[in-house]
Every structure is written in structure tokens, then in C-alpha cells.
Design an enzyme around this catalytic site. Structure first.
Site, PDB file in Angstrom:
ATOM      1  N   GLY A   9      26.841  70.138  70.422  1.00  0.00           N
ATOM      2  CA  GLY A   9      27.514  69.097  69.268  1.00  0.00           C
ATOM      3  C   GLY A   9      27.684  67.858  70.168  1.00  0.00           C
ATOM      4  N   GLY A  12      29.078  68.941  73.884  1.00  0.00           N
ATOM      5  CA  GLY A  12      27.852  69.539  74.805  1.00  0.00           C
ATOM      6  C   GLY A  12      26.866  68.411  75.011  1.00  0.00           C
ATOM      7  CG  ASN A 100      39.897  72.367  71.709  1.00  0.00           C
ATOM      8  OD1 ASN A 100      40.224  72.177  73.020  1.00  0.00           O
ATOM      9  ND2 ASN A 100      39.671  71.818  70.936  1.00  0.00           N
ATOM     10  CE  LYS A 191      42.761  69.521  75.226  1.00  0.00           C
ATOM     11  NZ  LYS A 191      41.343  70.073  74.797  1.00  0.00           N
ATOM     12  CG  ASN A 195      43.662  70.988  71.381  1.00  0.00           C
ATOM     13  OD1 ASN A 195      43.336  71.628  72.527  1.00  0.00           O
ATOM     14  ND2 ASN A 195      42.840  69.772  71.340  1.00  0.00           N
ATOM     15  CG  ASN A 209      42.491  61.682  69.375  1.00  0.00           C
ATOM     16  OD1 ASN A 209      42.336  62.210  68.337  1.00  0.00           O
ATOM     17  ND2 ASN A 209      42.089  62.501  70.549  1.00  0.00           N
ATOM     18  CB  SER A 260      40.827  65.173  66.980  1.00  0.00           C
ATOM     19  OG  SER A 260      40.853  65.681  65.573  1.00  0.00           O
ATOM     20  CB  SER A 261      37.123  68.733  67.999  1.00  0.00           C
ATOM     21  OG  SER A 261      38.462  69.240  68.137  1.00  0.00           O
TER      22      SER A 261
HETATM   23  O1  KPL Z   1      40.510  68.427  72.692  1.00  0.00           O
HETATM   24  C1  KPL Z   1      40.522  67.573  72.021  1.00  0.00           C
HETATM   25  C2  KPL Z   1      39.823  67.661  70.692  1.00  0.00           C
HETATM   26  O2  KPL Z   1      39.564  66.675  69.776  1.00  0.00           O
HETATM   27  O3  KPL Z   1      39.696  68.741  70.346  1.00  0.00           O
HETATM   28  C3  KPL Z   1      41.255  66.312  72.109  1.00  0.00           C
HETATM   29  C4  KPL Z   1      41.809  66.031  73.640  1.00  0.00           C
HETATM   30  C5  KPL Z   1      42.433  65.996  71.283  1.00  0.00           C
HETATM   31  C6  KPL Z   1      40.310  65.088  72.134  1.00  0.00           C
HETATM   32  O4  KPL Z   1      40.057  64.528  70.965  1.00  0.00           O
END
Ligand code: KPL
Length: 315
Positions: A9, A12, A100, A191, A195, A209, A260-261
Site C-alpha cells: 500500500g 509499504g 497500528n 501511538k 491514532n 492530520n 491518515s490511513s
Molecule cells: O499512523 C498514522 C496513520 O495515518 O495511520 C499517522 C501517524 C496518524 C499518520 O497519518
């Protein structure tokens, strides 16, 4: 080094481009549209450190058999399947996890063991990262700044300790800023808390963000962050609220231009990590008799948004 990246993605692919530019032999294992685009035009990075990078691509796990290192960069909801597939296709390899959420390594160890790897905790290293990468189109990813990778401190003198130094050196060679910390479990929590605050609010508002650092979205994010602090404290991880806010601001600033993801997943009509992030916090808090109403509402809002937006063509 021969590096195989399983889960091409945005994240990666960016890892792959940076490692290829440092001279490593990189193979990205990904979806057919991305694989075909890279095969015909190379892997293009736009934004920070732009260029077109030469990487091998594959749609199966055969290249992992000869890899010196594997980066398992799939999303958390695909981790168990990908890890089991990896273990069925290749003998144990030093493997880095980038997902995450809480409890990621336990999921990976279980799946790798089911696939046939003996004692996967000796070969698997977990990373926490804030490397800002955004999917643009098949074959193209945007990097929005540098970000950082945090690894657990290598266990000195333990012959069977996981290969942290190998991954620290590898990532540094690709230009990543790598920090190793002794209190890694606490970092995972920090973290996960950030998130839980950033990802759903950016996803629901279609905002980058950095927009969460200012009113009005800041208040919404901080409400989630406070509930995450309560979940952490209930679970025995005492992280003061002001430290959680400082971490939220630090990561928000470092990834200000990034989407963000979770926002990217919603935009692409794909599953999100809402359960791995917010769901896991709600469950942990519930075990201690604590309700997290804002998180529960936010999970429902993300799920409603996802089911109302039909999957878009991949790209
Ligand atoms: O980990 C992230 C995500 O988008 O999953 C951050 C650090 C918030 C970066 O966008």
C-alpha cells in the site's frame, strides 16, 4: 540486502522506494493494479524525496523464500492472513511489523506459528512509525515529510533476541529516522492513543492530520484522546493526559500534510482499522468496567460512513 515487502500500500511502497534507493534489492508484493503499474513504469514517489524507483514486484510470496528481511506492511485487519501465508511460503525470516494498534505482535506470532514458523517471537520485530505516505494511484505514492520509526531496544547479550539491529540498520540506510526505546510497550500505547484521536476525526471530516491541531476539530480529537488515556490507565499503563496531548501535537505537526490511513481507507472504499484501534480500546476499558461513549459513537459513525460509500475502483 534482499528485502521483501508484503503489503504494497502507501506505507509499504514508500519503505520499498527508500530502501531501493539505498541499493537494496526490493520486491513489493501487492495488488495486481499496483504491481502492473510498477512493472511498466517503475514506482513513483511524489512530494518529499521524489523520484521513480526500480523495484521488483510480485503477486505471490515466492520471493520471501530468499529474503534477508521481510517487511510485513499490510493493514492490521489483513495481518493474520498475510502472516500465516508468509509462514506457509517461506522458512523463518527476520520480519518487521508496521501495523497500528495494540496486541499486533500477538496476532502475528499466532498466525506465523499456525503457518509453521517455530518460535516466531525470535524473528519478528515490531515497529511503531509515523512515516506519512498517501496513496495517489497504482504505481504512485505521495510522501509528506520524514516521520519516524521507533523500535524496541535490542536485548543485549540474548542470543535468541529478535533482530532489532538488523532492522534499525536497514531502515537507517534508507534514510529513515530510527529511534530505539526501552519502554516499547508504552510507546505502542502512546501511538495507539494518538491514532485513536487522529485517524477517525480526519476520516470523518476528510481533513489532513494538521487540521486537528486547530479548532474546531482539535476538541473532537482531544475528547477521543482523553478516553484513550482512561483506557490506558485502566489497563495499567499510566500515561498522563498532558503527555498524551504533547504526543498528539508532535505527531500531528510531523504529519500535518498527510491524510491518515483511515481517511485514505474510507476514500478508497476499503475496510478501516477502526476496530483494531478504537474497538480494542473500548474492549480493554470495558474489561475494567469503564465505558468510552465517544469512542463507541465514533466507531458507529465510521462504520456508517463506510457502508454508505460504495467501493471505488482501486487506485
Ligand atoms: O499512523 C498514522 C496513520 O495515518 O495511520 C499517522 C501517524 C496518524 C499518520 O497519518
Amino acid at each position: 540486502m534482499r528485502v521483501v515487502i508484503l503489503g504494497a500500500g502507501a506505507t509499504g511502497s514508500l519503505f520499498g522506494a527508500r530502501l531501493a534507493s539505498a541499493g537494496h534489492h526490493v520486491t513489493l508484493v501487492g495488488r495486481p493494479d499496483h504491481v502492473h503499474a510498477i512493472r511498466s513504469r517503475g514506482l513513483r514517489i511524489v512530494g518529499t524525496g521524489p523520484g521513480t524507483f526500480s523495484v521488483d514486484v510480485a503477486e505471490d510470496l515466492q520471493p520471501a523464500r530468499l529474503a534477508d528481511a521481510v517487511l510485513l506492511t499490510v493493514k492490521s485487519f489483513d495481518l493474520a492472513m498475510a502472516a500465516e501465508g508468509l509462514a506457509r511460503s517461506a522458512p523463518p525470516r527476520p520480519t518487521l511489523l508496521t501495523q497500528n494498534g495494540l496486541g499486533i505482535e500477538t496476532i502475528a506470532w499466532g498466525a506465523l506459528a499456525r503457518g509453521g514458523w517455530f518460535a516466531p517471537e525470535r524473528t519478528v520485530v515490531r515497529a511503531i512509525h509515523s512515516v506519512p505516505a498517501t496513496w495517489v494511484a497504482p504505481g504512485i505514492v505521495r510522501a509528506a515529510g520524514a516521520g519516524e520509526v521507533v523500535l524496541p531496544s535490542p536485548a543485549a547479550g540474548e542470543p535468541e533476541a529478535p533482530p532489532v539491529a538488523l532492522f534499525a540498520d536497514l531502515l537507517r540506510s534508507g534514510g529513515f529516522s530510527v529511534r530505539t526505546v526501552g519502554s516499547f510497550v508504552e510507546q505502542v500505547w502512546r501511538k495507539a492513543m494518538v491514532n485513536a484521536a487522529i485517524n477517525p476525526v480526519t476520516a470523518l471530516h476528510g481533513a489532513p492530520n494538521g487540521a486537528l491541531l486547530r479548532p474546531p476539530l482539535r476538541a473532537e480529537a482531544l475528547e477521543l484522546l482523553r478516553e484513550a488515556v482512561a483506557a490506558a490507565q485502566a489497563d495499567g499503563m499510566t500515561i498522563p493526559e498532558r503527555e498524551a496531548i504533547a504526543e498528539f501535537e508532535r505527531i500531528g505537526r510531523a504529519t500535518a500534510d498527510n491524510r491518515s490511513s483511515m481517511l485514505q481507507d474510507l476514500e478508497r472504499g476499503r475496510p478501516t482499522e477502526v476496530d483494531a484501534l478504537l474497538g480494542e480500546l473500548v474492549r480493554r476499558a470495558e474489561r475494567h468496567g469503564i465505558d468510552l461513549p465517544t469512542m463507541r459513537r465514533t466507531i458507529s459513525a465510521i462504520e456508517a460512513r463506510r457502508s454508505s460509500s460504495p467501493p471505488r475502483p482501486q487506485g
